[in-house]
Design a protein around this motif. Structure first.
Motif, PDB file in Angstrom:
ATOM      1  N   LYS A  92       0.847  -1.200   0.000  1.00  0.00           N
ATOM      2  CA  LYS A  92       0.000   0.000   0.000  1.00  0.00           C
ATOM      3  C   LYS A  92       0.873   1.237   0.000  1.00  0.00           C
ATOM      4  O   LYS A  92       1.978   1.235   0.550  1.00  0.00           O
ATOM      5  CB  LYS A  92      -0.902   0.003   1.235  1.00  0.00           C
ATOM      6  CG  LYS A  92      -2.000  -1.052   1.144  1.00  0.00           C
ATOM      7  CD  LYS A  92      -3.026  -0.861   2.229  1.00  0.00           C
ATOM      8  CE  LYS A  92      -4.122  -1.904   2.058  1.00  0.00           C
ATOM      9  NZ  LYS A  92      -4.857  -2.102   3.292  1.00  0.00           N
ATOM     10  N   THR A  93       0.353   2.314  -0.627  1.00  0.00           N
ATOM     11  CA  THR A  93       1.122   3.559  -0.617  1.00  0.00           C
ATOM     12  C   THR A  93       1.008   4.204   0.752  1.00  0.00           C
ATOM     13  O   THR A  93       0.115   3.884   1.550  1.00  0.00           O
ATOM     14  CB  THR A  93       0.575   4.556  -1.660  1.00  0.00           C
ATOM     15  OG1 THR A  93      -0.745   4.895  -1.264  1.00  0.00           O
ATOM     16  CG2 THR A  93       0.569   3.961  -3.042  1.00  0.00           C
ATOM     17  N   ILE A  94       1.899   5.151   0.968  1.00  0.00           N
ATOM     18  CA  ILE A  94       1.896   5.788   2.290  1.00  0.00           C
ATOM     19  C   ILE A  94       0.603   6.560   2.538  1.00  0.00           C
ATOM     20  O   ILE A  94       0.076   6.619   3.657  1.00  0.00           O
ATOM     21  CB  ILE A  94       3.145   6.686   2.438  1.00  0.00           C
ATOM     22  CG1 ILE A  94       3.273   7.155   3.890  1.00  0.00           C
ATOM     23  CG2 ILE A  94       3.088   7.903   1.521  1.00  0.00           C
ATOM     24  CD1 ILE A  94       4.681   7.455   4.285  1.00  0.00           C
ATOM     25  N   ASP A  95       0.029   7.103   1.441  1.00  0.00           N
ATOM     26  CA  ASP A  95      -1.232   7.840   1.612  1.00  0.00           C
ATOM     27  C   ASP A  95      -2.364   6.925   2.018  1.00  0.00           C
ATOM     28  O   ASP A  95      -3.193   7.279   2.852  1.00  0.00           O
ATOM     29  CB  ASP A  95      -1.592   8.573   0.314  1.00  0.00           C
ATOM     30  CG  ASP A  95      -0.690   9.794   0.114  1.00  0.00           C
ATOM     31  OD1 ASP A  95      -0.252  10.351   1.159  1.00  0.00           O
ATOM     32  OD2 ASP A  95      -0.430  10.168  -1.044  1.00  0.00           O
ATOM     33  N   GLU A  96      -2.390   5.716   1.418  1.00  0.00           N
ATOM     34  CA  GLU A  96      -3.433   4.749   1.799  1.00  0.00           C
ATOM     35  C   GLU A  96      -3.278   4.360   3.260  1.00  0.00           C
ATOM     36  O   GLU A  96      -4.249   4.305   4.015  1.00  0.00           O
ATOM     37  CB  GLU A  96      -3.332   3.502   0.911  1.00  0.00           C
ATOM     38  CG  GLU A  96      -3.898   3.714  -0.489  1.00  0.00           C
ATOM     39  CD  GLU A  96      -3.519   2.572  -1.439  1.00  0.00           C
ATOM     40  OE1 GLU A  96      -4.135   2.490  -2.498  1.00  0.00           O
ATOM     41  OE2 GLU A  96      -2.608   1.785  -1.098  1.00  0.00           O
ATOM     42  N   LEU A  97      -2.020   4.088   3.644  1.00  0.00           N
ATOM     43  CA  LEU A  97      -1.772   3.714   5.040  1.00  0.00           C
ATOM     44  C   LEU A  97      -2.229   4.807   5.998  1.00  0.00           C
ATOM     45  O   LEU A  97      -2.836   4.558   7.034  1.00  0.00           O
ATOM     46  CB  LEU A  97      -0.273   3.449   5.250  1.00  0.00           C
ATOM     47  CG  LEU A  97       0.288   2.186   4.613  1.00  0.00           C
ATOM     48  CD1 LEU A  97       1.806   2.168   4.714  1.00  0.00           C
ATOM     49  CD2 LEU A  97      -0.307   0.948   5.281  1.00  0.00           C
ATOM     50  N   LYS A  98      -1.930   6.048   5.584  1.00  0.00           N
ATOM     51  CA  LYS A  98      -2.267   7.176   6.433  1.00  0.00           C
ATOM     52  C   LYS A  98      -3.777   7.276   6.644  1.00  0.00           C
ATOM     53  O   LYS A  98      -4.260   7.432   7.770  1.00  0.00           O
ATOM     54  CB  LYS A  98      -1.747   8.474   5.809  1.00  0.00           C
ATOM     55  CG  LYS A  98      -1.582   9.594   6.808  1.00  0.00           C
ATOM     56  CD  LYS A  98      -0.727  10.723   6.245  1.00  0.00           C
ATOM     57  CE  LYS A  98      -1.568  11.676   5.423  1.00  0.00           C
ATOM     58  NZ  LYS A  98      -0.758  12.795   4.919  1.00  0.00           N
ATOM     59  N   SER A  99      -4.534   7.135   5.541  1.00  0.00           N
ATOM     60  CA  SER A  99      -5.991   7.308   5.701  1.00  0.00           C
ATOM     61  C   SER A  99      -6.593   6.154   6.500  1.00  0.00           C
ATOM     62  O   SER A  99      -7.511   6.367   7.296  1.00  0.00           O
ATOM     63  CB  SER A  99      -6.664   7.467   4.329  1.00  0.00           C
ATOM     64  OG  SER A  99      -6.486   6.284   3.592  1.00  0.00           O
ATOM     65  N   GLU A 100      -6.023   4.945   6.341  1.00  0.00           N
ATOM     66  CA  GLU A 100      -6.510   3.833   7.174  1.00  0.00           C
ATOM     67  C   GLU A 100      -6.254   4.099   8.641  1.00  0.00           C
ATOM     68  O   GLU A 100      -7.123   3.916   9.497  1.00  0.00           O
ATOM     69  CB  GLU A 100      -5.798   2.517   6.774  1.00  0.00           C
ATOM     70  CG  GLU A 100      -6.433   1.797   5.623  1.00  0.00           C
ATOM     71  CD  GLU A 100      -5.611   0.576   5.236  1.00  0.00           C
ATOM     72  OE1 GLU A 100      -4.882   0.047   6.115  1.00  0.00           O
ATOM     73  OE2 GLU A 100      -5.705   0.161   4.062  1.00  0.00           O
ATOM     74  N   ALA A 101      -5.013   4.552   8.918  1.00  0.00           N
ATOM     75  CA  ALA A 101      -4.646   4.787  10.311  1.00  0.00           C
ATOM     76  C   ALA A 101      -5.472   5.928  10.927  1.00  0.00           C
ATOM     77  O   ALA A 101      -5.938   5.838  12.066  1.00  0.00           O
ATOM     78  CB  ALA A 101      -3.157   5.108  10.410  1.00  0.00           C
ATOM     79  N   ASP A 102      -5.671   6.987  10.113  1.00  0.00           N
ATOM     80  CA  ASP A 102      -6.496   8.113  10.605  1.00  0.00           C
ATOM     81  C   ASP A 102      -7.858   7.614  11.031  1.00  0.00           C
ATOM     82  O   ASP A 102      -8.418   8.043  12.049  1.00  0.00           O
ATOM     83  CB  ASP A 102      -6.665   9.172   9.501  1.00  0.00           C
ATOM     84  CG  ASP A 102      -5.410  10.035   9.352  1.00  0.00           C
ATOM     85  OD1 ASP A 102      -4.502   9.889  10.213  1.00  0.00           O
ATOM     86  OD2 ASP A 102      -5.340  10.842   8.406  1.00  0.00           O
ATOM     87  N   LYS A 103      -8.398   6.700  10.215  1.00  0.00           N
ATOM     88  CA  LYS A 103      -9.722   6.163  10.509  1.00  0.00           C
ATOM     89  C   LYS A 103      -9.728   5.437  11.862  1.00  0.00           C
ATOM     90  O   LYS A 103     -10.615   5.618  12.685  1.00  0.00           O
ATOM     91  CB  LYS A 103     -10.149   5.191   9.394  1.00  0.00           C
ATOM     92  CG  LYS A 103     -11.601   5.360   8.978  1.00  0.00           C
ATOM     93  CD  LYS A 103     -11.883   4.632   7.678  1.00  0.00           C
ATOM     94  CE  LYS A 103     -12.672   3.364   7.937  1.00  0.00           C
ATOM     95  NZ  LYS A 103     -12.736   2.538   6.702  1.00  0.00           N
ATOM     96  N   LYS A 104      -8.678   4.663  12.086  1.00  0.00           N
ATOM     97  CA  LYS A 104      -8.573   3.929  13.350  1.00  0.00           C
ATOM     98  C   LYS A 104      -8.551   4.898  14.544  1.00  0.00           C
ATOM     99  O   LYS A 104      -9.137   4.629  15.585  1.00  0.00           O
ATOM    100  CB  LYS A 104      -7.292   3.073  13.365  1.00  0.00           C
ATOM    101  CG  LYS A 104      -7.381   1.803  12.541  1.00  0.00           C
ATOM    102  CD  LYS A 104      -6.389   0.802  13.097  1.00  0.00           C
ATOM    103  CE  LYS A 104      -6.610  -0.600  12.554  1.00  0.00           C
ATOM    104  NZ  LYS A 104      -6.292  -0.707  11.093  1.00  0.00           N
ATOM    105  N   VAL A 105      -7.846   5.994  14.326  1.00  0.00           N
ATOM    106  CA  VAL A 105      -7.792   6.983  15.420  1.00  0.00           C
ATOM    107  C   VAL A 105      -9.193   7.536  15.696  1.00  0.00           C
ATOM    108  O   VAL A 105      -9.647   7.598  16.824  1.00  0.00           O
ATOM    109  CB  VAL A 105      -6.823   8.130  15.069  1.00  0.00           C
ATOM    110  CG1 VAL A 105      -6.922   9.244  16.112  1.00  0.00           C
ATOM    111  CG2 VAL A 105      -5.397   7.614  14.981  1.00  0.00           C
ATOM    112  N   LEU A 106      -9.881   7.919  14.607  1.00  0.00           N
ATOM    113  CA  LEU A 106     -11.209   8.508  14.768  1.00  0.00           C
ATOM    114  C   LEU A 106     -12.198   7.513  15.361  1.00  0.00           C
ATOM    115  O   LEU A 106     -13.135   7.888  16.045  1.00  0.00           O
ATOM    116  CB  LEU A 106     -11.717   9.036  13.426  1.00  0.00           C
ATOM    117  CG  LEU A 106     -10.919  10.247  12.898  1.00  0.00           C
ATOM    118  CD1 LEU A 106     -11.405  10.640  11.508  1.00  0.00           C
ATOM    119  CD2 LEU A 106     -11.024  11.411  13.862  1.00  0.00           C
TER     120      LEU A 106
END
Lengths: 414, 296
Positions: A92-106
């Motif tokens: 996965k690209t870093i942007d995909e990883l970032k949006s997944e992780a952001d979701k987990k935080v939220l």
């Protein structure tokens, strides 16, 4: 003399009995204590949790090492303080990883996560992304550990012996020791010195403002109902002023002492470092003289203004002069012998606060103590004389505030 | 005896008091009279040493005033006010102590006075809880509790109801018998007329007239009689002795020439008309006051 004491006692006891005084006596420390204890309570509670922290590290260099380093931190019951979750999945690209992780935080699945970009290159950067601001302590730990791992790894890559590497990483702190005449050594911390002097200057200012306002208010009251005429036909203006100043000083001192007792018994040495009480006796002398000096000035002001608003304006300006030395405090602590510090320690208005500061920083020469005390005492006596003259005429002039020229001509009147 | 000699007080190029001299003996009430802004209060403040005169002297028993003079004066200022949040007894004792009384003496005197003025039930109340009249009584007590030799009352009756005015008046008379020097400042002429033996009339800082009240009345009062009668009184207007005549139905007010004695005038008219009443009119201080001020 007898009349001075009568007046002082009256001012002290009558003000002591007022509701405003009793309320301020209790409410103020409550507020201060509330402010100082609450954050500690809150942050302590936070430490009791184990936090799930995500890591997004496409380079894959940091996760394992970071995990083992952070495991060293535990909370009271032996549980680890942090549990690291590796959120990096291949492909996965870093942007995909970032949006997944952001979701987990939220979704509150994790507290927050560390995003390590370009991990294996020189342009590496780290972000801690979370819904709320993380605590300073957590962030400090993350930063420290990641830096350590990075430098360790770099050194290892360059083929440097891990033992040498650990020497390089090992910082030594510089400790400052203050040498005193008695041969005693004292640990000197800039902040401790600054704040322990600051506390006294602040106390002095609070007392000056509080008692000064009481004084001015009581003068305005007596002026507006012409009680002043009865008072002046019973004693001399000097007696009246001295009595008032003494009575209200005692009141201010009572308040400070009670507050200090409440403060020390509740908070203890945690807030006020024990170093603050060194040289307490000479400092107390400057404190009290400084207080008397400012109060005397306030009397002069109180007798020319007619309303409390006017009084408040003028007392605020004067109190500001008292805090002015704080501005040069940094240079005074670093180098107490500079010209500007010397100059300020001979100006009557700044003597009290500068001397409070100097006692904290370095031993003060006896000659300086004698000179400054002489200046201060002389200024008090001269100001009292002038204030009494202004007072004598000012109390009977209602309406328009006098001009500077009028004031000067008043002080010349016999 | 208190003597004021050539007193001048200048405030920023205007003379609030301009060359005033008077003296007051023990056992007399001296009335300092004048319209608002005449200089009464400035004169009093100078006597009290609250303000310093531009020139002139104040002597007490022949000597310049010294510091302990302050303990021998009692002052009731025109504008009243005391520490409203404090207890009655505390306030009285405080002012008594400022006049050099001991605390115990002050307390016992305070109780005597509260009793005498029928307000002892308020001893431990705060001043603000008292009615305006009773607050004034407290202020009066603070002015006299130390048994001063010189008492200065500025409009002492303002704010009192008639019953209390009577009470205060009797107290002031008792001070006279005790040989005190009393200076009474007022613009209420009826009060002055009833109380004062000597007066000093001041306007715009200057003396208008001063001296014994009866003498002033004779001097400035003119020569007036009033008659009541039956019949025709028109002959009066043609008489030489008459300066001015106001006739009503059965009543006339007649102003006579200064040299005409009222008793001689009575003999002249008694056969010409049926008189039911004849009297000499005492001029009121009020009318003298108004006349003099207007002439000025």
């Amino acid at each position: 003399m007898k009349k001075i004491l009568t007046i002082a006692k009256w001012e002290y006891i009558e003000k002591l009995k007022t509701k405003a005084f009793i309320i301020s006596l209790i409410i103020t420390p409550l507020i201060i204590i509330g402010f100082s204890i609450l954050p500690t309570l809150l942050s302590n509670k936070e430490e009791l949790r184990t936090k799930a922290i995500g890591v997004v590290d496409p380079s894959g260099e940091y996760f394992n090492q970071l995990n083992s380093e952070l495991k060293k931190y535990t909370i009271d019951n032996g549980q680890p303080n942090y549990i690291l979750l590796n959120l990096t999945t291949g492909g996965k690209t870093i942007d995909e990883l970032k949006s997944e992780a952001d979701k987990k935080v939220l979704e509150n699945k994790i507290e927050g996560y560390l995003l390590i970009k370009y991990g294996s290159t020189d342009s590496m950067s780290i972000e801690y992304r979370s819904e709320n601001f993380g605590s300073f302590r957590d962030l400090g730990r993350f930063e420290e550990k990641i830096n350590k791992i990075r430098i360790d790894n770099e050194l290892l890559k360059k083929g440097i012996d891990p033992e040498v590497a650990s020497v390089i990483q090992n910082n030594i702190e510089l400790q400052q020791i203050k040498i005193e005449k008695s041969g005693k050594e004292g640990k000197q911390d800039f902040l401790v010195v600054f704040f322990s002097a600051f506390i006294f200057i602040l106390l002095l200012m609070m007392m000056v403002i509080y008692s000064g306002q009481l004084l001015v208010r009581s003068l305005i009251e007596e002026k507006s109902n012409r009680l002043i005429e009865i008072l002046i036909s019973s004693c001399s203006p000097e007696e009246l002023l001295t009595g008032k100043i003494l009575g209200l000083s005692a009141l201010g001192l009572t308040q400070i002492i009670i507050w200090s007792f409440i403060g020390i018994s509740l908070v203890g040495g945690a807030v006020i470092p024990p170093e603050a009480f060194e040289n307490i006796l000479p400092m107390l002398v400057y404190f009290i003289l400084g207080f008397l000096f400012y109060t005397t000035i306030f009397v002069g002001i109180g007798s020319i203004v007619n309303t409390e608003q006017e009084a408040q304006q003028m007392t605020t300006y004067i109190s500001l002069i008292l805090v002015m030395p704080i501005v040069i405090a940094v240079s005074a602590i670093q180098n107490p012998d500079t010209m500007i510090v010397k100059v300020f320690s001979y100006i009557p208005l700044t003597i009290p606060s500068i001397m409070l500061l100097r006692f904290k920083v370095a031993p003060v020469p006896v000659s300086d103590i004698i000179i400054t005390l002489a200046i201060l005492i002389l200024s008090i006596l001269i100001t009292l004389k002038i204030a009494a003259k202004i007072f004598r005429i000012g109390i009977l002039s209602y309406g328009k505030r006098p001009t500077i020229n009028e004031l000067i001509s008043w002080t010349r009147e016999k | 005896m208190i003597e004021v000699q050539n007193l001048v007080k200048e405030f920023q190029h205007t003379f609030a008091v301009d060359d005033i001299s008077f003296s007051v003996k023990s056992g007399t009430i001296f009335g300092l009279l004048g319209p608002n802004g005449a200089g009464k209060t400035t004169t009093i403040r100078t006597v009290l040493n609250i303000i310093k005169p531009t020139s002139g002297k104040v002597l007490f028993n022949g000597e310049p005033i010294k510091k302990d003079f302050l303990n021998k004066i009692g002052y009731l200022p025109e504008e009243r006010g005391l520490y409203k949040k404090s207890k009655v007894i505390d306030v009285i004792v405080y002012f008594a102590q400022l006049k050099n009384m001991s605390r115990t003496q002050a307390i016992s005197e305070a109780d005597t006075w509260l009793n005498r003025l029928n307000i002892k039930q308020y001893r431990n109340n705060k001043l603000e809880e008292l009615s305006k009249g009773n607050q004034q009584k407290i202020q009066f007590i603070t002015a006299v509790i130390h048994n001063p030799d010189l008492m200065i009352f500025d409009e002492p009756f303002a704010g009192f109801d008639p019953i209390n005015q009577q009470e205060i008046r009797e107290l002031i008379f008792s001070f006279i018998s005790a040989g005190k020097i009393i200076i009474l400042s007022t613009h209420q002429m009826e009060t002055a007329e009833k109380l004062c033996s000597e007066i000093f009339l001041i306007n715009k800082g200057k003396k208008v007239t001063s001296g014994n009240l009866a003498r002033i009345k004779r001097e400035f009062g003119g020569n007036h009689v009033e008659i009541k009668f039956n019949g025709n009184a028109s002959f009066l207007s043609s008489m030489n002795e008459v300066v001015k005549l106001d006739t009503y139905n059965n009543y006339a007010e007649i102003e006579l020439k200064d040299e005409v004695e009222p008793s001689v005038f009575l003999k002249q008219i008694i056969d010409k008309i049926e008189l039911t009443h004849f009297s000499v009119i005492e001029p009121t201080l009020n009318s003298i006051f108004i006349n003099l001020i207007e002439q000025n």
